[in-house]
Design a protein around this motif. Structure first.
Motif, mmCIF file in Angstrom:
data_model
loop_
_atom_site.group_PDB
_atom_site.id
_atom_site.type_symbol
_atom_site.label_atom_id
_atom_site.label_comp_id
_atom_site.label_asym_id
_atom_site.label_seq_id
_atom_site.Cartn_x
_atom_site.Cartn_y
_atom_site.Cartn_z
ATOM 1 N N LEU A 17 0.604 8.862 -9.152
ATOM 2 C CA LEU A 17 0.632 7.644 -8.350
ATOM 3 C C LEU A 17 -0.780 7.116 -8.128
ATOM 4 C CD1 LEU A 17 3.369 8.490 -5.691
ATOM 5 C CD2 LEU A 17 3.630 7.371 -7.917
ATOM 6 N N ASP A 18 -1.729 8.033 -7.863
ATOM 7 C CA ASP A 18 -3.134 7.625 -7.678
ATOM 8 C C ASP A 18 -3.645 6.851 -8.894
ATOM 9 O OD1 ASP A 18 -3.357 8.914 -5.211
ATOM 10 O OD2 ASP A 18 -4.269 10.727 -6.064
ATOM 11 N N PRO A 30 6.413 8.044 3.672
ATOM 12 C CA PRO A 30 7.469 9.046 3.848
ATOM 13 C C PRO A 30 8.168 9.427 2.542
ATOM 14 C CG PRO A 30 7.614 7.383 5.558
ATOM 15 C CD PRO A 30 6.601 6.888 4.556
ATOM 16 N N LEU A 31 8.192 8.519 1.577
ATOM 17 C CA LEU A 31 8.825 8.831 0.289
ATOM 18 C C LEU A 31 7.959 9.746 -0.568
ATOM 19 C CD1 LEU A 31 10.282 5.326 -0.599
ATOM 20 C CD2 LEU A 31 11.582 7.373 0.020
ATOM 21 N N GLU A 32 6.676 9.861 -0.235
ATOM 22 C CA GLU A 32 5.784 10.731 -0.997
ATOM 23 C C GLU A 32 5.811 12.176 -0.513
ATOM 24 O OE1 GLU A 32 1.838 9.439 -1.946
ATOM 25 O OE2 GLU A 32 2.426 7.329 -1.889
ATOM 26 N N SER A 33 6.385 12.434 0.656
ATOM 27 C CA SER A 33 6.327 13.785 1.229
ATOM 28 C C SER A 33 6.908 14.872 0.319
ATOM 29 C CB SER A 33 6.956 13.824 2.620
ATOM 30 O OG SER A 33 8.319 13.518 2.559
ATOM 31 N N PRO A 34 7.983 14.622 -0.462
ATOM 32 C CA PRO A 34 8.484 15.702 -1.320
ATOM 33 C C PRO A 34 7.709 15.882 -2.629
ATOM 34 C CG PRO A 34 10.093 13.888 -1.219
ATOM 35 C CD PRO A 34 8.912 13.494 -0.401
ATOM 36 N N LEU A 35 6.705 15.043 -2.889
ATOM 37 C CA LEU A 35 6.004 15.092 -4.169
ATOM 38 C C LEU A 35 4.954 16.197 -4.194
ATOM 39 C CD1 LEU A 35 5.441 11.284 -4.851
ATOM 40 C CD2 LEU A 35 7.392 12.724 -5.491
ATOM 41 N N ASN A 36 4.742 16.762 -5.388
ATOM 42 C CA ASN A 36 3.699 17.770 -5.545
ATOM 43 C C ASN A 36 2.361 17.095 -5.868
ATOM 44 O OD1 ASN A 36 3.483 17.341 -8.408
ATOM 45 N ND2 ASN A 36 5.248 18.686 -8.743
ATOM 46 N N SER A 72 0.846 -1.194 0.000
ATOM 47 C CA SER A 72 0.000 0.000 0.000
ATOM 48 C C SER A 72 0.883 1.246 0.000
ATOM 49 C CB SER A 72 -0.891 0.016 1.238
ATOM 50 O OG SER A 72 -0.092 0.177 2.396
ATOM 51 N N ARG A 73 0.271 2.352 -0.331
ATOM 52 C CA ARG A 73 1.012 3.612 -0.294
ATOM 53 C C ARG A 73 1.366 4.001 1.127
ATOM 54 N NH1 ARG A 73 -1.672 7.580 -4.541
ATOM 55 N NH2 ARG A 73 -0.159 9.014 -3.660
ATOM 56 N N VAL A 119 10.136 2.244 -6.691
ATOM 57 C CA VAL A 119 9.086 1.748 -5.805
ATOM 58 C C VAL A 119 7.873 1.315 -6.637
ATOM 59 C CG1 VAL A 119 7.546 2.310 -3.881
ATOM 60 C CG2 VAL A 119 9.801 3.366 -4.007
ATOM 61 N N ARG A 120 7.276 0.180 -6.225
ATOM 62 C CA ARG A 120 6.034 -0.289 -6.843
ATOM 63 C C ARG A 120 5.072 -0.668 -5.724
ATOM 64 N NH1 ARG A 120 7.956 -4.305 -9.233
ATOM 65 N NH2 ARG A 120 7.141 -6.110 -8.132
ATOM 66 N N VAL A 121 3.846 -0.155 -5.799
ATOM 67 C CA VAL A 121 2.774 -0.620 -4.930
ATOM 68 C C VAL A 121 2.015 -1.632 -5.775
ATOM 69 C CG1 VAL A 121 0.699 -0.031 -3.636
ATOM 70 C CG2 VAL A 121 2.673 1.514 -3.598
ATOM 71 N N SER A 122 2.209 -2.882 -5.446
ATOM 72 C CA SER A 122 1.742 -3.982 -6.274
ATOM 73 C C SER A 122 0.279 -4.336 -6.012
ATOM 74 C CB SER A 122 2.612 -5.214 -6.013
ATOM 75 O OG SER A 122 2.181 -6.300 -6.799
#
Length: 185
Positions: free
Chosen positions: A79-80, A66-72, A60-61, A111-114
């Motif tokens: 990713l959604d 924590p790796l998504e925090s710098p993303l806009n 899951s995401r 990274v992959r959310v499978s």
């Protein structure tokens, strides 16, 4: 999929072992990404140089939040639209959350959310992402069945999780979230 096999595989991961498991297209090798000795052993049996880096697979995401925090917002929407699913993204890791033995020479982490049920069950039971790299020695074709995994690695694999491959013909697409450039089709 049998929960007993998942529990056995998680015990192996927690003890620093290497597992083989079915993924979306090919058999994968995995271990605990934060166990340096396990990752180095995996790289050795695969004959893969550390500088190339490895993929993290998550259920899951939330497991990679924590790796998504710098993303806009636009990057999060990408990713959604693609997770869970057979899409690997290169995400920035400015805080150095992922060890160098996973990222290799890269500043980003793959990274992959499978959506694959075995991968999801493994990561959920393990409580976080695991390494996901194709089950093959460097330059050999990825294994498409358990027999090929055993032929390639024999007793170097500590546990082989039974299950079926997903429906993809080839390993997942890899794209860079910052540039949207496709690295592997």
């Amino acid at each position: 999929m049998n929960s007993w096999h998942i529990r056995q595989a998680v015990r192996v991961l927690q003890s620093g072992g290497i597992i083989a498991y079915p993924t979306e297209a090919v058999w994968g090798l995995g271990c605990d990404p934060f166990n340096e000795e396990a990752v180095r052993r995996l790289l050795t049996i695969k004959r893969r140089p550390e500088f190339k880096g490895l993929i993290l697979a998550a259920a899951s995401r939330a497991q990679i939040a924590p790796l998504e925090s710098p993303l806009n917002v636009q990057q999060r929407e990408q990713l959604d639209a693609t997770w869970p699913g057979p899409n690997t993204w290169l995400l920035p890791d400015p805080q150095g959350l992922v060890p160098v033995w996973v990222k290799g020479q890269h500043a980003r982490v793959a990274v992959r959310v499978s959506a694959h049920p075995v991968v999801q069950a493994l990561c959920e039971s393990f409580g976080g992402p695991i390494i996901s790299t194709s089950a093959n020695p460097a330059s050999a074709e990825p294994a498409k069945d358990k027999l090929k995994v055993r032929t390639y690695f024999g007793d170097d694999i500590d546990y082989l999780v039974p299950g079926r491959l997903g429906g993809l013909d080839r390993p997942t697409v890899i794209r860079d979230i910052s540039s949207n450039i496709t690295i592997r089709k």
